[in-house]
Design an enzyme around this catalytic site. Structure first.
Site, mmCIF file in Angstrom:
data_model
loop_
_atom_site.group_PDB
_atom_site.id
_atom_site.type_symbol
_atom_site.label_atom_id
_atom_site.label_comp_id
_atom_site.label_asym_id
_atom_site.label_seq_id
_atom_site.Cartn_x
_atom_site.Cartn_y
_atom_site.Cartn_z
ATOM 1 N N CYS A 104 64.447 31.157 22.385
ATOM 2 C CA CYS A 104 64.146 31.114 20.944
ATOM 3 C C CYS A 104 63.202 32.240 20.509
ATOM 4 C CB CYS A 104 63.592 29.747 20.558
ATOM 5 S SG CYS A 104 61.972 29.337 21.259
ATOM 6 N N HIS A 127 58.918 25.852 19.739
ATOM 7 C CA HIS A 127 60.219 26.371 19.293
ATOM 8 C C HIS A 127 60.032 27.184 18.021
ATOM 9 C CE1 HIS A 127 64.574 26.555 19.389
ATOM 10 N NE2 HIS A 127 64.604 26.276 18.104
ATOM 11 N N HIS A 145 68.586 30.301 15.042
ATOM 12 C CA HIS A 145 67.743 30.097 16.233
ATOM 13 C C HIS A 145 68.592 29.987 17.485
ATOM 14 C CE1 HIS A 145 67.935 25.420 16.671
ATOM 15 N NE2 HIS A 145 69.030 25.857 16.098
#
Length: 361
Positions: free
Chosen positions: A274, A322, A334
């Protein structure tokens, strides 16, 4: 970015527009996924109920989130190791240069000592009495005093160089200990990542094909519920940020990676995690940002959710484990987790910790 030209921008824009059209349009909630089908009978065992699959979904979410947090720790340890290795190399270079300087100073000090020895070590008064030409002696004694001062400076410089070398050695030793500790932290993080991913994969492998399909639908419904609640707050009505040129190009880069697999610790070009995706997207437009989502949260300028604009980074979960990039219209791009590919998702489909902006303008 110029090499891709309008073709790349058009393709990226089309991808975003199509995905966002499915996910959300201004003033509209995401289209709800279809309910999971009624379980069918599988030979050998009864199919899992929706409640059982929901428990599996939550367990998988926990395992992958723990893996994501460990991935951040791994990436941070890797960055530190690179910095420490570079510092050790720099210190080694200084030590080599210092040793060369020390050898030259010792040579010069030895020459000065030899010159003094040749004078016999007699006091100046004795030299004056023995001299046939007092005038020449007095001129010479001035030069001797200058030589003595120069020798004094030489010895002081030699002492400083020796002290510097000792300090460089201490610094190198300290950096080496940090490097070893960082390697241990990196190895521990890697072990945790591999354990969590292996546990998640084992859990999923126990499901039948039809159950995996239902599990994916439950994941979609959970994301939909979170996104709907987020949009229901009226946040989309407040979002009117216009992307900067760099922000637009960062979004273009990120969306061009759609479909590429997630891989922990990866920074492209074939796979990403990510924060690898977000950091490389901004690096591609000439803006270096921290490598990990946690450092992105710590170091980049924070902005209100209502002020976010395309290119801003959305940090998720309380531990900042994240990150996604906002693309507009309530959506973000993402790299989700192992086993998934880079995709467009609802910006509110996970708990938002906050929003950061790589640029300061």
């Amino acid at each position: 970015m110029a090499a891709r030209g309008k073709r790349g921008l058009t393709a990226a824009a089309a991808t975003v527009v199509c995905a966002v059209a499915v996910l959300a349009a201004p003033g509209m909630a995401f289209a709800a996924p279809t309910p999971p089908p009624t379980p069918s009978t599988t030979p050998g065992r009864a199919p899992a109920t929706n409640e059982e699959l929901e428990a599996v979904r939550k367990q998988l979410d926990t395992l992958y989130r723990e893996a994501a947090s460990a991935t951040d720790a791994y990436n941070a340890a890797e960055e530190k190791a690179e910095r420490q290795s570079a510092e050790i190399v720099a210190l080694a270079k200084r030590i080599v240069e210092g040793k060369e300087e020390l050898a030259e100073l010792k040579r010069r000090a030895g020459a000065a000592a030899a010159a003094q020895y040749r004078t016999g070590g007699l006091p100046p008064e004795a030299h004056l009495m023995l001299s046939d030409n007092p005038g020449e002696f007095l001129d010479g004694s001035g030069r001797v005093r200058q030589g003595e001062r120069a020798t004094g400076h030489l010895l002081a410089q030699l002492t400083r160089t020796q002290q510097d070398l000792e300090q460089y050695a201490k610094d190198a030793s300290a950096q080496w200990k940090k490097l070893e500790a960082g390697r241990e932290a990196k190895a521990a993080a890697q072990k945790k990542i591999e354990q969590r991913i292996a546990a998640a994969e084992k859990l999923e492998s126990q499901l039948e094909k039809e159950e995996k399909k239902r599990l994916a639908e439950l994941e979609e419904r959970a994301a939909y519920a979170a996104q709907t609640a987020w949009l229901g707050s009226g946040i989309l009505d407040e979002l009117d940020g216009t992307a900067t040129e760099q922000g637009r190009r960062a979004v273009e880069f990120a969306t061009e990676q759609i479909g590429k697999p997630y891989e922990w610790g990866a920074e492209g070009p074939k796979t990403y995690d990510c924060s690898g995706l977000t950091s490389q997207a901004w690096a591609a437009v000439g803006s270096a940002i921290p490598r990990t989502s946690q450092e992105q949260w710590k170091q980049l300028r924070r902005v209100g959710i209502e002020d976010m604009r395309p290119g801003d980074l959305i940090i998720y979960f309380g531990d900042a484990s994240h990150v996604g990039m906002y693309v507009g219209d309530g959506a973000m791009v993402h790299a989700p987790r192992p086993g998934r590919a880079i995709t467009i998702a609802g910006a509110g489909s996970m708990p938002i910790l906050g929003v950061v902006r790589p640029l300061t303008d």
